[in-house]
Design a protein around this motif. Structure first.
Motif, PDB file in Angstrom:
ATOM      1  N   GLU A  60     121.635  97.624  -3.998  1.00  0.00           N
ATOM      2  CA  GLU A  60     120.101  96.889  -4.004  1.00  0.00           C
ATOM      3  C   GLU A  60     120.068  95.694  -4.765  1.00  0.00           C
ATOM      4  O   GLU A  60     120.982  95.240  -5.810  1.00  0.00           O
ATOM      5  CB  GLU A  60     118.996  97.929  -4.761  1.00  0.00           C
ATOM      6  CG  GLU A  60     118.819  99.331  -4.037  1.00  0.00           C
ATOM      7  CD  GLU A  60     118.606  99.199  -2.447  1.00  0.00           C
ATOM      8  OE1 GLU A  60     117.567  98.458  -2.062  1.00  0.00           O
ATOM      9  OE2 GLU A  60     119.275  99.568  -1.728  1.00  0.00           O
ATOM     10  N   LYS A  61     119.183  94.868  -4.373  1.00  0.00           N
ATOM     11  CA  LYS A  61     119.055  93.484  -5.036  1.00  0.00           C
ATOM     12  C   LYS A  61     118.312  93.756  -6.421  1.00  0.00           C
ATOM     13  O   LYS A  61     117.145  93.536  -6.597  1.00  0.00           O
ATOM     14  CB  LYS A  61     118.228  92.698  -4.339  1.00  0.00           C
ATOM     15  CG  LYS A  61     118.159  91.067  -4.863  1.00  0.00           C
ATOM     16  CD  LYS A  61     117.127  90.483  -3.718  1.00  0.00           C
ATOM     17  CE  LYS A  61     116.751  88.905  -4.278  1.00  0.00           C
ATOM     18  NZ  LYS A  61     115.957  88.094  -3.495  1.00  0.00           N
ATOM     19  N   THR A  62     119.063  93.924  -7.561  1.00  0.00           N
ATOM     20  CA  THR A  62     118.875  94.101  -9.022  1.00  0.00           C
ATOM     21  C   THR A  62     119.483  93.148  -9.755  1.00  0.00           C
ATOM     22  O   THR A  62     120.644  92.810  -9.400  1.00  0.00           O
ATOM     23  CB  THR A  62     118.802  95.662  -9.115  1.00  0.00           C
ATOM     24  OG1 THR A  62     120.281  96.134  -9.266  1.00  0.00           O
ATOM     25  CG2 THR A  62     118.024  96.471  -8.225  1.00  0.00           C
ATOM     26  N   THR A  84     122.264  96.326   1.820  1.00  0.00           N
ATOM     27  CA  THR A  84     122.342  97.966   1.856  1.00  0.00           C
ATOM     28  C   THR A  84     121.580  98.244   3.415  1.00  0.00           C
ATOM     29  O   THR A  84     121.639  99.404   3.658  1.00  0.00           O
ATOM     30  CB  THR A  84     121.678  98.396   0.781  1.00  0.00           C
ATOM     31  OG1 THR A  84     120.312  98.021   0.522  1.00  0.00           O
ATOM     32  CG2 THR A  84     122.487  98.154  -0.534  1.00  0.00           C
ATOM     33  N   LYS A  85     120.832  97.359   3.982  1.00  0.00           N
ATOM     34  CA  LYS A  85     119.992  97.789   5.135  1.00  0.00           C
ATOM     35  C   LYS A  85     120.579  97.403   6.457  1.00  0.00           C
ATOM     36  O   LYS A  85     120.080  97.598   7.433  1.00  0.00           O
ATOM     37  CB  LYS A  85     118.711  97.148   4.874  1.00  0.00           C
ATOM     38  CG  LYS A  85     117.795  97.783   3.711  1.00  0.00           C
ATOM     39  CD  LYS A  85     116.526  97.078   3.696  1.00  0.00           C
ATOM     40  CE  LYS A  85     115.711  97.625   2.540  1.00  0.00           C
ATOM     41  NZ  LYS A  85     116.357  97.243   1.193  1.00  0.00           N
ATOM     42  N   LYS A 108     121.238 104.814  -5.343  1.00  0.00           N
ATOM     43  CA  LYS A 108     120.382 104.951  -4.254  1.00  0.00           C
ATOM     44  C   LYS A 108     121.286 104.807  -2.967  1.00  0.00           C
ATOM     45  O   LYS A 108     120.908 105.536  -1.742  1.00  0.00           O
ATOM     46  CB  LYS A 108     119.489 103.936  -4.249  1.00  0.00           C
ATOM     47  CG  LYS A 108     118.470 103.796  -3.139  1.00  0.00           C
ATOM     48  CD  LYS A 108     117.440 102.764  -2.957  1.00  0.00           C
ATOM     49  CE  LYS A 108     116.549 102.608  -1.848  1.00  0.00           C
ATOM     50  NZ  LYS A 108     115.244 101.682  -1.986  1.00  0.00           N
ATOM     51  N   ASN A 109     122.484 104.229  -2.960  1.00  0.00           N
ATOM     52  CA  ASN A 109     123.414 103.988  -1.821  1.00  0.00           C
ATOM     53  C   ASN A 109     124.747 104.753  -1.767  1.00  0.00           C
ATOM     54  O   ASN A 109     125.493 104.444  -0.871  1.00  0.00           O
ATOM     55  CB  ASN A 109     123.633 102.476  -1.601  1.00  0.00           C
ATOM     56  CG  ASN A 109     122.332 101.582  -1.412  1.00  0.00           C
ATOM     57  OD1 ASN A 109     121.803 101.918  -0.412  1.00  0.00           O
ATOM     58  ND2 ASN A 109     121.821 101.276  -2.389  1.00  0.00           N
TER      59      ASN A 109
END
Length: 503
Positions: A60-62, A84-85, A108-109
């Motif tokens: 994710e963008k973090t 990721t999408k 999450k992924n």
């Protein structure tokens, strides 16, 4: 002698160990924390793979995602951000070209990463970032490094339907970060608000300005771009003074009317790139922030984000086009006609770029590389690579570059008229009731199609455009929408519009 972007990180960690480097609405990383995570996970990688190989980052963008980028660099590798999408089929196309040696993922992924990784080794990044630091291995890797080693590969949409991986070296980013500091006043006092996804090259301004200068970047939550009051609250809460947005994001904020009632008081610099910025909405921003510095930038991914810039220094009417200005330092721009000769003032040609900003080419794709990265036709005595952007431009009488659109946006209409669709779009976006829009060309029907969002019905819009455009440039068909499809980078999705309204 600057050779590796990690030198920026290490210097900032030494000067500002406890200062926030990157943060979002949930987590933050200080420079010291960022450096430690990069070194730990880099040591983890170095024990498992060699150097100068691709490390895909499926996160994710973090702030943690950025730590994964620098871990790959610490291991002497280059990182490849993945959205990721994005559909699994597109990831497969990328991996067929890339053949990554390793894939970092977050919790999450985890399941999706396992499904797409193929033969690549994988690790949960938080596990890798808990490894012991191998000082000897990291030192050895650094000794073997040269500044032309790859830093990252970003995959863009390919005209053949196959994504192309743009390769960018440490040296190109070092030049970019130095130029941003010297020319655009980005220093340790900068607080940047990040809009661009990490798979989009505009994000490199935020990332590497932060690393070089010891600045701070806050990742703006996606919801802020839909709820503009929330955006203004986020900018104020984090005292953000510098933004680098795609024009569509600035247009939407201006059109919402919020700038008339809520001024982001800390904002000192408003920079933009990626699309044409219409002066009607830019003037709204300039009225709201009369003391701020505005800069229009231009450049494709293949030249390390930006090769030309214009610091807005005069007034423009709403229906005037905005210059893209002048070449960045250490960059040469040629505008060449069909005979590969330089054009004169107000003549149209293809914008071509030379300098250390150039990509090494497309990863594992020599055929496409040879088409775009060519010998400078004005130099017959030694090898000098030049990138053909495929964009049309001209010099105006001030010596500024004017962007005219893609070569494939230049059409031949009614059998004889050569038209730049971008010129019609400039007139369209100057109409007060039009929020956003673009023009397409239906070649089989010889029709210009205007797609827009706004209050005017097609007949009323046509009457307003008729005051600004000659008859042969008037759209033949109008499509009024409630919203425009946008790409992941928040640009107008012209491919989807063409499929839907032209076929």
């Amino acid at each position: 002698m600057q050779m590796n972007i990690l030198e920026y990180l290490e210097a900032s960690a030494a000067r500002f160990p406890d200062k926030i480097a990157f943060g979002d609405d949930k987590t933050t990383l200080t420079f010291a924390q960022l450096n430690e995570k990069a070194r730990r996970a880099g040591s983890y990688l170095s024990a498992r793979i060699g150097t100068n190989v691709p490390v895909a980052v499926f996160m994710e963008k973090t702030p943690e995602c950025l730590a994964a980028f620098f871990a790959a660099v610490s291991a002497g590798c280059f990182y490849v951000p993945l959205d990721t999408k994005m559909p699994a089929e597109r990831i497969k196309l990328i991996f067929d070209t890339l053949h990554p040696a390793f894939v970092f993922y977050d919790a999450k992924n985890a399941a999706n990463a396992a499904a797409v990784a193929g033969q690549a080794q994988t690790a949960l990044f938080s596990d890798a970032a808990s490894a012991d630091i191998d000082e000897a291995a990291l030192a050895r890797i650094r000794r073997d490094h040269v500044d032309t080693d790859l830093l990252y590969v970003l995959f863009t949409s390919g005209s053949t339907g196959v994504p192309k991986g743009v390769t960018i070296s440490h040296r190109s980013i070092i030049d970019w970060a130095d130029w941003l500091h010297e020319t655009l006043d980005i220093d340790e006092n900068a607080v940047l608000g990040n809009q661009a996804p990490f798979v989009f090259d505009n994000s490199t301004l935020d990332i590497y300005s932060t690393l070089k200068n010891g600045a701070t970047t806050w990742i703006i939550p996606k919801k802020c771009f839909s709820f503009h009051k929330t955006m203004m609250q986020f900018l104020a809460e984090h005292e953000i003074n510098t933004i680098f947005f795609v024009p569509s994001a600035l247009i939407a904020i201006a059109n919402s009317g919020i700038l008339e009632t809520t001024v982001p008081a800390t904002l000192q610099r408003v920079y933009f790139c990626g699309e044409v910025m219409p002066n009607r909405q830019l003037n709204m921003w300039r009225r709201a922030l009369p003391e701020a510095k505005f800069c229009n930038m231009y450049g494709p991914t293949e030249i390390t984000d930006v090769c030309a810039y214009y610091i807005v220094d005069r007034e423009f009417d709403d229906d005037e086009p905005l210059p893209i200005g002048f070449p960045c330092k250490n960059t040469r721009i040629l505008i060449l006609n069909d005979e590969n000769r330089p054009v004169g003032t107000d003549e149209t040609g293809e914008l071509c770029v030379l300098g250390t900003c150039l990509s090494h080419g497309y990863y594992n794709n020599p055929a496409q590389t040879e088409k775009a990265f060519v010998q400078n036709p004005l130099n017959t005595v030694f090898t000098e690579r030049m990138y053909r952007t495929g964009d049309l431009a001209r010099w105006n009488d001030r010596g500024e570059i004017m962007f005219l659109g893609r070569k494939d946006f230049q059409i031949k209409h009614q059998g004889c008229y050569r038209i730049e669709l971008g010129e019609i779009e400039t007139a369209l976006l100057a109409v007060p009731s039009v929020s956003n829009g673009c023009c397409l060309f239906d070649e089989p029907k010889d029709e210009i199609v205007c797609v827009y969002i706004g209050g005017e019905d097609p007949q009323a819009l046509a009457r307003q455009l008729a005051v600004k455009l000659p008859t042969y440039m008037m759209p033949n068909r109008y499509v009024q929408l409630e919203r425009l499809p946008m790409t992941i980078n928040d640009k107008i999705d012209r491919v989807t519009l063409k499929k839907t309204y032209i076929g």
